[in-house]
Scaffold this active site. Sequence first.
Site, PDB file in Angstrom:
ATOM      1  N   HIS A   1       8.508   8.281  68.526  1.00  0.00           N
ATOM      2  CA  HIS A   1       8.556   8.951  67.226  1.00  0.00           C
ATOM      3  C   HIS A   1       9.511  10.142  67.244  1.00  0.00           C
ATOM      4  CE1 HIS A   1       5.066   6.519  66.232  1.00  0.00           C
ATOM      5  NE2 HIS A   1       5.027   7.015  65.021  1.00  0.00           N
TER       6      HIS A   1
ATOM      7  N   GLU B   1       9.531  -2.706  57.610  1.00  0.00           N
ATOM      8  CA  GLU B   1      10.789  -1.975  57.512  1.00  0.00           C
ATOM      9  C   GLU B   1      11.977  -2.874  57.196  1.00  0.00           C
ATOM     10  OE1 GLU B   1       8.476  -1.244  59.685  1.00  0.00           O
ATOM     11  OE2 GLU B   1       8.033   0.854  59.281  1.00  0.00           O
TER      12      GLU B   1
HETATM   13  C1  LIG Z   1       6.787  -0.204  62.474  1.00  0.00           C
HETATM   14  C2  LIG Z   1       6.055   1.021  62.094  1.00  0.00           C
HETATM   15  N1  LIG Z   1       6.061   1.410  60.807  1.00  0.00           N
HETATM   16  C3  LIG Z   1       5.378   2.481  60.414  1.00  0.00           C
HETATM   17  C4  LIG Z   1       4.657   3.213  61.306  1.00  0.00           C
HETATM   18  C5  LIG Z   1       3.851   4.423  60.847  1.00  0.00           C
HETATM   19  N2  LIG Z   1       2.446   4.100  60.940  1.00  0.00           N
HETATM   20  C6  LIG Z   1       1.702   4.459  61.999  1.00  0.00           C
HETATM   21  S1  LIG Z   1       0.154   3.844  61.924  1.00  0.00           S
HETATM   22  C7  LIG Z   1       0.452   3.103  60.452  1.00  0.00           C
HETATM   23  C8  LIG Z   1      -0.618   2.346  59.788  1.00  0.00           C
HETATM   24  C9  LIG Z   1      -1.044   1.176  60.576  1.00  0.00           C
HETATM   25  O1  LIG Z   1      -2.132   0.611  59.951  1.00  0.00           O
HETATM   26  P1  LIG Z   1      -3.071  -0.432  60.657  1.00  0.00           P
HETATM   27  O2  LIG Z   1      -2.245  -1.480  61.309  1.00  0.00           O
HETATM   28  O3  LIG Z   1      -4.055  -0.871  59.661  1.00  0.00           O
HETATM   29  O4  LIG Z   1      -3.784   0.386  61.824  1.00  0.00           O
HETATM   30  P2  LIG Z   1      -4.716   1.645  61.701  1.00  0.00           P
HETATM   31  O5  LIG Z   1      -3.840   2.852  61.780  1.00  0.00           O
HETATM   32  O6  LIG Z   1      -5.469   1.553  60.425  1.00  0.00           O
HETATM   33  O7  LIG Z   1      -5.609   1.583  62.900  1.00  0.00           O
HETATM   34  C10 LIG Z   1       1.756   3.333  60.042  1.00  0.00           C
HETATM   35  C11 LIG Z   1       2.322   2.849  58.781  1.00  0.00           C
HETATM   36  C12 LIG Z   1       4.708   2.818  62.653  1.00  0.00           C
HETATM   37  N3  LIG Z   1       4.084   3.493  63.608  1.00  0.00           N
HETATM   38  N4  LIG Z   1       5.384   1.709  63.015  1.00  0.00           N
END
Ligand SMILES: Cc1ncc(C[n+]2csc(CCOP(=O)(O)OP(=O)(O)O)c2C)c(N)n1
Lengths: 340, 340, 328, 328
Positions: free
Chosen positions: C131, C62
């Site tokens: 959220h 971000e």
């Molecule tokens: C700082 C932040 N940015 C965006 C999000 C929205 N978001 C939730 S899960 C996710 C993907 C995370 O991917 P990863 O770290 O690979 O974990 P996974 O969900 O695949 O287990 C995103 C972008 C968030 N929760 N926090």
Amino acid sequence: MSRVENIGIIDPSRYGEYGISKEDLMWMWRTMMLIRRFEERVVKLFEEKKLVGASHLYIGMEAVATGVMKALDKDDYIVSTYRGHGHALARGIPPRLVMAELFGRATGTNKGLGGSMHVSMYPELGIMMTTAIVGSGIPVAAGLGYAIKYRGEKRVVAAFFGDGAVNTGAFHEGANMIGLWRLPVILVCENNLYGMGGRVDRVTAGSTGFSVIHRALAYNIDGIVVDGFDPVAVYIAARKAAEKARNGGGPTFIEARTYRFLGHNLRDPQRYRSREEVEEWKRKDAVIRLTRILIDNGYASQEELDGIEKQILEEIEDSVRFAQESPYLSFEELYNFIYA
Amino acid sequence: MSRVENIGIIDPSRYGEYGISKEDLMWMWRTMMLIRRFEERVVKLFEEKKLVGASHLYIGMEAVATGVMKALDKDDYIVSTYRGHGHALARGIPPRLVMAELFGRATGTNKGLGGSMHVSMYPELGIMMTTAIVGSGIPVAAGLGYAIKYRGEKRVVAAFFGDGAVNTGAFHEGANMIGLWRLPVILVCENNLYGMGGRVDRVTAGSTGFSVIHRALAYNIDGIVVDGFDPVAVYIAARKAAEKARNGGGPTFIEARTYRFLGHNLRDPQRYRSREEVEEWKRKDAVIRLTRILIDNGYASQEELDGIEKQILEEIEDSVRFAQESPYLSFEELYNFIYA
Amino acid sequence: MGEIIMSYAAALRETLREEMRRDPNIVILGEDVGAWGGVFTVTLGLLQEFGPQRVIDTPISEAAIVGAALGMALAGLRPVAEIMYMDFITIAMDQLITHAAKLRFMSGGRIKLPMVIRTQYGIGRAYGPQHSQFVPSWFLQPGIKVVAPSTPADAKGLLKAALREDNPVLFIEAALLYETTGPVPEGDYIIPIGLADIKRKGSDVTIVAISRTVLDALKAAEILSEKHGIEAEVIDPRTLYPLDLKTIFSSVRKTGRLVITTDEIRSGSVAAEILSRVAEDPDTLYSLETAPKIVSSPDMPVPTPAPLEKAYMVNPDKIVNAVITMLR
Amino acid sequence: MGEIIMSYAAALRETLREEMRRDPNIVILGEDVGAWGGVFTVTLGLLQEFGPQRVIDTPISEAAIVGAALGMALAGLRPVAEIMYMDFITIAMDQLITHAAKLRFMSGGRIKLPMVIRTQYGIGRAYGPQHSQFVPSWFLQPGIKVVAPSTPADAKGLLKAALREDNPVLFIEAALLYETTGPVPEGDYIIPIGLADIKRKGSDVTIVAISRTVLDALKAAEILSEKHGIEAEVIDPRTLYPLDLKTIFSSVRKTGRLVITTDEIRSGSVAAEILSRVAEDPDTLYSLETAPKIVSSPDMPVPTPAPLEKAYMVNPDKIVNAVITMLR
Ligand SMILES: Cc1ncc(C[n+]2csc(CCOP(=O)(O)OP(=O)(O)O)c2C)c(N)n1
Ligand SMILES: Cc1ncc(C[n+]2csc(CCOP(=O)(O)OP(=O)(O)O)c2C)c(N)n1
Ligand SMILES: [Mg+2]
Ligand SMILES: [Mg+2]
């Protein structure tokens, strides 16, 4: 300088060599099956609109939490994420509490106030924080690790996060502290190929073969890349990391290569990947594989396993009943939880 | 995979081979001398309390800005820092404007509103941003680089930052984008061994020999470690990086090994390093060294150099007069600068 | 030109499409704005039309999303950066507040920052405390403009304005608004930033309603009219910074009563800011016949369980009650 | 026990020393808190006494400094994290607002976070817009407590309280206060968090003054008394969240007049929050004889040049003028 090691699928013929007992295997199988069936039930509850809100499922990734939790001691600390149902169950939080939390009830792990994205927060079993903010747990893991070192304790911290998290500033700042101060932290990267729709290679500079392990080296942290569909392999990797950390050897970055069989959450239209790709990965299913190993190698009969599965299903139904019969907190009570 | 290259001090006998002309050398000498004398004057003005506020001096590091700016074209973009007096002068901002800015006058580079920590912000010469927040310029450099690529231009971005900056989240997130999208960005790390009191090895996991270049590899960015006391070496490194970037070859991380001869700022008690250490490093003084080379190799006589220095000193005195005679903005005018 | 009934999300999407066709400098960047189409479908289909150079899927970064937008704007592009949930804007505060808001001023007015930051707040979907945050008051900062449209038409008109503005605009949407529908004027429909809208005329009480709560306020106004014979004037500031205080003041001077509604927590809210402005203005203050009232979320993290979240949130009944208590 | 005259910085330093001797769980972390001794000398000498395990020089990583403090607190330590300038807290907003403030609530009240975040705001030293921000209103957030002492004694008493509090406390200092001196009680002098202090009694006007501006308000009160025969009551809230509204309300009810002073910019300030609370409270509102007034920095980034910064800042004359205009 830090190094990277690879641990592939462990052939059952070598379980003895690694000290893997029948009990270990049965525990792993039961744990994975519990997570699988529990989450399948959760999906259904969402479809029936009995559950609402966030829904980040762990199906496909069961071997990771299972292998890591097996390697941890009672006193160890854990940092979990919004994709934490699996962490919760593998750590041994009773399904009733987990389900009640998903239902938002006062009997849940966090009295319902955490919900799905924080269901695994459970200090009683060392899960000190469960975060819905990607990457934010890593600095906290550094702090937990610092406290352990400061007090000369033998604990370790296992911090779960995804492949997408390695691109956040919080990860970087936290990992730097962990590597710099040689903290007793295991960074458990659940690399399921995607962070929401972002495939590893499309968001991570320098990745090869969809791996993010090169990032560990930047912080002088040893890496282990492990097959995330084999709970035994994950266990061996985590055990090694934990032993090293307990003996003052510092942190390890475990990259467990895995895949989520469902969408990022239940609202995910999955436009970023093909059905074929998902099907391809499902062939690696850890639950199916371990079932076959147990039977083929005489650890258990199909009947035995069916019996356990039946118990699990009953336990899950019980958890649903328990949750649905449980009350919500009253609104007035909420004010008690803001400040200590 | 990215690689690291080392460029040490360039022996004068090889200047021809690298296409270094007398004009180049004279420009470098003049630029370094201008920065040195200008800042010495600034120190005095602070001591006399004619200047107040921030004071992050560049003395000792002159060869870095000099070498990098020499390699850039008129149209290139630059991101600078609170330690930006040297960047400003090396880029060719007239000393009058720089001094007036330090004095907070309406005739300064930024009408006085930036002051010392933003004196080098000068879009007319491509210095698009000067930041007082460590690490924050790197994402901005990514955006500038993206714009260049988007438009198919031949420009490059040179982003200056310190060794301490590589531990910030902003650096990490920005560097990842730069490496991932192969942006035409030169990351110029002025490694002067300390970020305030934090010596590289005490704050940077994985550094060896006080270098931070290993971090470049984490983002698939090629590295060049260069002797930051030799403006010719820095120039050669930057030229190489700029050519590569202009030809679509992507980013380069240049680590210029240097040292600041003064404290972090003029309020720094310097408890974190010994006087001996500082004296030791001063032996590498780039200005003294290039002076000797020019004379020893017949590029210039001592008299010639003295003449140039005299001009410089006059120019600086003129800049002080100009600044002191210049008005401040009126308070009411300030309201014009908040929104476009 | 005519009007089309469409959803809030669609209004945003079509506006982005129109403007991107018009201005090749506009690029979109953010997490999953491309292939996914945005988690709330706002950017759905834009990747297909404009390609990955203009609809950029970023890493989860971000701070760098906003920082890169800033760099793009400095180079003359017109980036539209998306921060998926307003909660995540906490990570980009340095880039937004310490840089985007101040860079023009610090440069002596020589640079422009034509950039839009789109985000939304997620309350009302049982997503919990991380959220659901709505923190517009952090951005009442000179150098930035803040808009928070409540209807599809306002969403279009303000987004068009934001995309022609040479200053950073924080554009705040609400998850609960995306699927709401309404008439949207076709073509180049632009609503000037800084202009409040009187969403309903009335003479008995002024309700200043922010973002999603405009819908609640309008429902409350109907109930008040039908059941209690009270005519509420509902004002939607639309732009939260700079505030259109004139419109608010003159309504309050007319009605003598003021309720402010918002999905923020009470303390440090934009609602508090508005109330403080009213209190500081002698003529408006003296026109008050009863003490004004803020109807907001309480000072508490949002409780995740759906029924508790519902009890926590502003709703028409709470607004009706506040007005009735006031007029009693 | 007696009192000693000491500086604000020394009061903080000696308090840290005393408390660290008492409680081995207290550790300090931050940039240059060790060898340098803190850029404002607050931690000078503590490394020597308590060693590098308890006085931790960190990398330049504000997010992780706060995040690590959070982890330490979860493990039962009592970290005191320093963020060198309040401007840099922008980088740690996620850890502070989305985690530290909410974690206990989200856990159903089962964890405690005994952690202190010390920071200071730098205005008044010609350091420019990126080193002068004072943004306490962002932290009016349930789950956190915010204190901002204005005197050496308050600095000591509130720091002691913060170090015995089991919730995250944001402890805001001011660069211009460090060298101010005053009597400081010896020993275990604790000022409860949440208690305002009447720094001067008066009956004609209430001046609520925040942080550094308390000094200006007291000077203004003297001028008002000597030159104009006006007796101002000066209230220092000391704790900005939760606010001690009772003390403020009863003073305003007594004097009928209110001025609030702060080094914040006007919009979205804690001053606005206080004013809105006054306006929402019928008895206090009705007791107002004139419209209240906020004396703050204007809505503008701070101009760097010293004379312009001076013109920008609150000072006694501005406060005097506000009061006189009000009483005219
Ligand atoms: C700082 C932040 N940015 C965006 C999000 C929205 N978001 C939730 S899960 C996710 C993907 C995370 O991917 P990863 O770290 O690979 O974990 P996974 O969900 O695949 O287990 C995103 C972008 C968030 N929760 N926090
Ligand atoms: C985010 C942030 N944290 C802390 C500071 C305070 N600070 C100013 S300069 C500096 C050291 C930076 O070190 P380095 O990057 O090595 O650059 P140098 O000053 O040595 O040129 C620090 C900590 C800051 N300006 N920004
Ligand atoms: Mg993932
Ligand atoms: Mg440095």
